[in-house]
Design a protein around this motif. Structure first.
Motif, PDB file in Angstrom:
ATOM      1  N   LEU A 111       0.841  -1.197   0.000  1.00  0.00           N
ATOM      2  CA  LEU A 111       0.000   0.000   0.000  1.00  0.00           C
ATOM      3  C   LEU A 111       0.883   1.256   0.000  1.00  0.00           C
ATOM      4  O   LEU A 111       0.683   2.175  -0.798  1.00  0.00           O
ATOM      5  N   ASP A 112       1.870   1.236   0.872  1.00  0.00           N
ATOM      6  CA  ASP A 112       2.802   2.372   0.956  1.00  0.00           C
ATOM      7  C   ASP A 112       3.517   2.593  -0.359  1.00  0.00           C
ATOM      8  O   ASP A 112       3.811   3.711  -0.768  1.00  0.00           O
ATOM      9  N   LYS A 113       3.812   1.508  -1.002  1.00  0.00           N
ATOM     10  CA  LYS A 113       4.563   1.575  -2.249  1.00  0.00           C
ATOM     11  C   LYS A 113       3.695   2.064  -3.408  1.00  0.00           C
ATOM     12  O   LYS A 113       4.194   2.452  -4.452  1.00  0.00           O
ATOM     13  N   GLY A 114       2.400   1.993  -3.195  1.00  0.00           N
ATOM     14  CA  GLY A 114       1.493   2.408  -4.256  1.00  0.00           C
ATOM     15  C   GLY A 114       1.071   1.279  -5.176  1.00  0.00           C
ATOM     16  O   GLY A 114       0.386   1.494  -6.168  1.00  0.00           O
ATOM     17  N   ASP A 115       1.471   0.059  -4.846  1.00  0.00           N
ATOM     18  CA  ASP A 115       1.080  -1.084  -5.674  1.00  0.00           C
ATOM     19  C   ASP A 115      -0.289  -1.623  -5.265  1.00  0.00           C
ATOM     20  O   ASP A 115      -0.860  -2.472  -5.935  1.00  0.00           O
ATOM     21  N   ILE A 116      -0.781  -1.142  -4.128  1.00  0.00           N
ATOM     22  CA  ILE A 116      -2.156  -1.436  -3.751  1.00  0.00           C
ATOM     23  C   ILE A 116      -2.888  -0.099  -3.641  1.00  0.00           C
ATOM     24  O   ILE A 116      -2.369   0.853  -3.051  1.00  0.00           O
ATOM     25  N   TYR A 117      -4.044  -0.039  -4.262  1.00  0.00           N
ATOM     26  CA  TYR A 117      -4.812   1.208  -4.238  1.00  0.00           C
ATOM     27  C   TYR A 117      -6.279   0.884  -4.021  1.00  0.00           C
ATOM     28  O   TYR A 117      -6.715  -0.254  -4.225  1.00  0.00           O
ATOM     29  N   LYS A 118      -7.023   1.904  -3.599  1.00  0.00           N
ATOM     30  CA  LYS A 118      -8.436   1.715  -3.315  1.00  0.00           C
ATOM     31  C   LYS A 118      -9.260   2.075  -4.543  1.00  0.00           C
ATOM     32  O   LYS A 118      -8.958   3.036  -5.241  1.00  0.00           O
ATOM     33  N   HIS A 119     -10.273   1.289  -4.782  1.00  0.00           N
ATOM     34  CA  HIS A 119     -11.046   1.498  -6.002  1.00  0.00           C
ATOM     35  C   HIS A 119     -12.484   1.059  -5.761  1.00  0.00           C
ATOM     36  O   HIS A 119     -12.736  -0.024  -5.246  1.00  0.00           O
ATOM     37  N   ALA A 120     -13.413   1.946  -6.130  1.00  0.00           N
ATOM     38  CA  ALA A 120     -14.828   1.630  -5.922  1.00  0.00           C
ATOM     39  C   ALA A 120     -15.453   1.148  -7.223  1.00  0.00           C
ATOM     40  O   ALA A 120     -15.121   1.632  -8.295  1.00  0.00           O
ATOM     41  N   GLU A 157     -16.190  -0.769  -2.233  1.00  0.00           N
ATOM     42  CA  GLU A 157     -14.873  -0.180  -2.416  1.00  0.00           C
ATOM     43  C   GLU A 157     -13.859  -1.152  -1.851  1.00  0.00           C
ATOM     44  O   GLU A 157     -13.956  -1.549  -0.692  1.00  0.00           O
ATOM     45  N   ASN A 158     -12.928  -1.573  -2.688  1.00  0.00           N
ATOM     46  CA  ASN A 158     -11.923  -2.541  -2.245  1.00  0.00           C
ATOM     47  C   ASN A 158     -10.533  -2.064  -2.602  1.00  0.00           C
ATOM     48  O   ASN A 158     -10.364  -1.145  -3.385  1.00  0.00           O
ATOM     49  N   TYR A 159      -9.577  -2.764  -2.013  1.00  0.00           N
ATOM     50  CA  TYR A 159      -8.194  -2.515  -2.402  1.00  0.00           C
ATOM     51  C   TYR A 159      -7.862  -3.390  -3.609  1.00  0.00           C
ATOM     52  O   TYR A 159      -8.297  -4.548  -3.692  1.00  0.00           O
ATOM     53  N   PHE A 160      -7.082  -2.826  -4.509  1.00  0.00           N
ATOM     54  CA  PHE A 160      -6.648  -3.564  -5.694  1.00  0.00           C
ATOM     55  C   PHE A 160      -5.132  -3.601  -5.775  1.00  0.00           C
ATOM     56  O   PHE A 160      -4.458  -2.637  -5.397  1.00  0.00           O
ATOM     57  N   PHE A 161      -4.635  -4.720  -6.259  1.00  0.00           N
ATOM     58  CA  PHE A 161      -3.197  -4.847  -6.476  1.00  0.00           C
ATOM     59  C   PHE A 161      -2.904  -4.564  -7.952  1.00  0.00           C
ATOM     60  O   PHE A 161      -3.564  -5.096  -8.845  1.00  0.00           O
ATOM     61  N   LYS A 162      -1.904  -3.742  -8.174  1.00  0.00           N
ATOM     62  CA  LYS A 162      -1.564  -3.327  -9.543  1.00  0.00           C
ATOM     63  C   LYS A 162      -0.845  -4.428 -10.305  1.00  0.00           C
ATOM     64  O   LYS A 162       0.350  -4.302 -10.614  1.00  0.00           O
ATOM     65  N   LEU A 163      -1.560  -5.463 -10.586  1.00  0.00           N
ATOM     66  CA  LEU A 163      -0.944  -6.586 -11.297  1.00  0.00           C
ATOM     67  C   LEU A 163      -0.474  -6.166 -12.690  1.00  0.00           C
ATOM     68  O   LEU A 163       0.561  -6.629 -13.177  1.00  0.00           O
ATOM     69  N   VAL A 202      -7.804  -7.314  -3.740  1.00  0.00           N
ATOM     70  CA  VAL A 202      -7.104  -8.036  -2.664  1.00  0.00           C
ATOM     71  C   VAL A 202      -7.708  -7.783  -1.289  1.00  0.00           C
ATOM     72  O   VAL A 202      -7.084  -8.034  -0.269  1.00  0.00           O
ATOM     73  N   SER A 203      -8.935  -7.255  -1.277  1.00  0.00           N
ATOM     74  CA  SER A 203      -9.598  -7.121   0.030  1.00  0.00           C
ATOM     75  C   SER A 203     -11.096  -7.329  -0.146  1.00  0.00           C
ATOM     76  O   SER A 203     -11.609  -7.331  -1.263  1.00  0.00           O
ATOM     77  N   ARG A 204     -11.762  -7.533   0.986  1.00  0.00           N
ATOM     78  CA  ARG A 204     -13.207  -7.677   0.992  1.00  0.00           C
ATOM     79  C   ARG A 204     -13.752  -6.800   2.112  1.00  0.00           C
ATOM     80  O   ARG A 204     -13.092  -6.639   3.143  1.00  0.00           O
TER      81      ARG A 204
END
Length: 520
Positions: A111-120, A157-163, A202-204
């Motif tokens: 998350l800190d790195k910015g590879d996980i972000y929140k998205h609705a 709204e969940n967290y997403f991993f920037k795959l 990557v979250s629920r």
RNA sequence: GGCUGAGUAGCUCAGUUGGUGAGAGCGCACGGCUCAUACCCGUGAGGUCGACGGUUCGAAUCCAUCCUCAGCUACCA
């Protein structure tokens, strides 16, 4: 070779272990035991995946807490593996406190790195799948094809991993490492899947799923399976974003993840993306095995043909798991589906382990006792005509294991057994003895016993108990590393007495088979 | 629809870059041996190598089309 680290997939504890779970653990254990014969430092990780809505629901239906439910089922997995002599180094559970803490840190780091972000977003959510489905996934009636239920329209709204950020790097890695995905032909499949990849959630929301690892500093969200479950491979050996253990430093990167073909995508794409984001070295190999079918039919709960691994041992009255291990490990060519049937099981195991291998040791030792009182005389040693064959087999077996061709390696071992049986018949020690040609008779028997030592080492990963029984009768050191394995294992002197010669594995007879049929 | 893999003796499968009469294991039949866990060794049964064409002096092995099975993956509706 120095170290070898191998993992299995962790099993979802929503049910009890069946033969498909067992197949993977047996394969992995065979690989692991083989590499303990080649490496100084080895580690075998297995375990259970314990979070998620299914477990939350099933435990609620049973009126117990999710943790109690997991404890119960995790134990049944451990019990099963014990009966199969699965010699894992560590059994991780995703509900282990240590795992949960590190998973939270991993999540935070990304998350800190910015590879996980929140998205609705709004989508059709199937609680059975615990996932959002697209319209095209649904049946004509708009139902989830797996659960026959109508998905709910959910806005979340969940967290997403920037795959997608790692897509090109993953493709490149697969293309430049032809032995990364094994068997290699599966790599095409993965590259195909990569073309259509998107960022993964990557979250629920906690309101939907409560039985999971909470996201730090966010009471609304819990960590979903990808980061939770896949991370077990590094948390189990002490990975920590704030400083990892010595064990982790010694073992990572993993030498091979052994997984089923159904979860190859998650391991060769999602997991690799996560590792890249964590700046960790990538696994050396991912080995995707096939399925075990039952009488040529897919095993499934609805068909009612789910077989527990231990029920096979029980119905055949087997005291050791070796025959089942041997059969499982040798019946499917590398990476392809295999089939289990009672008849085939009995047939193969009787032919290879009892008639060929076991009997070979038995007949040879019997002659040594009969003609030489169980003594090996100095003159018998050092003239082995079978050395070349044995050495070739050792080489071939190692080579096959380099490519996780477990069944193929097993075949080579039995070939050596067959060659040796033929050598006995061709040289007919009983005739030599009658003719008074004792020197030659002793040489022939000793040659065979030397090869039996080699066979004992080679069969050990498949049949540890039988191998131990063989090594006892041969006074052979089973700890011998394969690199030091030769055809000079015996010393002159007294080897064995008549009363210590014991069949290492008795044939399963037709009577028992009939009994098994009735139970079935 | 596309892609990948597979279709070879009763069963499970091997068959490198095309070439002496198509193989192994198991099962089966017969023979041999007798040390052994009724075991081991040998011999055999004749499978149009998924189908139909083609390339070639010659193909299970290359090419085209088709059929079946498994897996991955779209698109149109």
């Amino acid at each position: 070779m120095g170290k070898f680290y191998v993992t299995t997939a962790i099993d979802y504890v929503n049910g009890v272990p069946h033969i498909g779970h067992a197949y993977e653990k047996i394969l992995t254990d065979v690989i692991y035991r083989h590499y303990t014969q080649r490496c100084e430092n080895t580690f075998f990780l297995t375990g259970t995946d314990e979070h998620g809505i299914k477990i939350q629901k099933t435990s609620a239906e049973k009126g117990i807490s999710p943790k109690e439910f997991c404890d119960m089922n995790a134990q049944s997995f451990k019990d099963a593996w014990k009966k199969l002599d699965i010699g894992y180094s560590k059994f991780i559970r995703t509900t282990d406190e240590e795992h949960e803490k590190v998973v939270q840190k991993i999540f935070q780091k990304l998350l800190d790195k910015g590879d996980i972000y929140k998205h609705a977003y709004t989508g059709l959510y199937c609680s059975g799948c615990e996932a959002f489905l697209s319209e095209k996934d649904l049946t004509e009636d708009g139902l989830c094809p797996d659960h026959q239920k109508k998905p709910e329209v959910v806005s979340e709204e969940n967290y997403f991993f920037k795959l997608t950020k790692y897509k090109d790097a993953i493709i490149k890695h697969i293309q430049t490492h032809p032995d990364f995905i094994m068997p290699s032909w599966r790599a095409t499949e993965v590259l195909n899947q990569l073309e259509h990849i998107e960022d993964i959630s990557v979250s629920r929301s906690k309101s939907n799923v409560s039985w999971n690892i909470p996201v730090l500093n966010d009471d609304e969200q819990g960590i979903y399976v990808w980061i939770d479950a896949l991370s077990n491979y590094i948390t189990a050996i002490g990975y920590d974003p704030d400083g990892s253990s010595d064990l982790f430093k010694a073992l990572w990167p993993v030498d091979v993840h052994v997984i089923g073909k159904d979860i190859l995508k998650f391991h060769s794409i999602y997991w690799i993306g996560i590792l890249m984001a964590l700046d960790l070295p990538l696994p050396k190999h991912i080995f995707a095995h096939g399925w075990i079918t039952i009488d040529q039919t897919k095993m499934s709960k609805s068909l009612g043909n789910v077989i527990s691994p231990t029920s096979i041992l029980e119905s055949f009255n087997l005291e050791i798991p070796d025959p089942l291990r041997y059969y499982m490990a040798t019946s499917a060519p590398c990476g392809k589906d295999g089939n289990y049937s009672d008849d085939d099981f009995k047939e193969k195991v009787n032919a290879h382990l009892a008639n060929s291998m076991g009997n070979l040791l038995n007949r040879t030792l019997s002659m040594l006792v009969k003609y030489f009182d169980g003594d090996i005389k100095p003159g018998f040693l050092g003239k082995n005509e079978l050395t070349e064959q044995a050495v070739n087999t050792i080489k071939a077996v190692k080579h096959h294991f380099d490519y996780f061709e477990i069944a193929e390696a097993g075949q080579k071992i039995i070939e050596l057994v067959d060659i040796t049986n033929k050598y006995v018949t061709d040289n007919a020690p009983w005739t030599l003895a009658k003719e008074g040609n004792m020197e030659r008779c002793g040489v022939v028997l000793t040659n065979v016993l030397e090869v039996m030592c080699v066979i004992t080492s080679l069969i050990y990963p498949y049949c540890p108990n039988i191998a131990r029984s063989m090594s006892d009768q041969l006074s052979y050191n089973l700890d011998t590393k394969l690199d030091n394995l030769t055809c000079s294992n015996l010393k002159s002197g007294h080897l064995i007495d008549k009363e210590n010669i014991k069949p290492v594995f008795l044939r399963m007879d037709s009577e028992l088979a009939d009994k098994a049929q009735k139970i079935k």
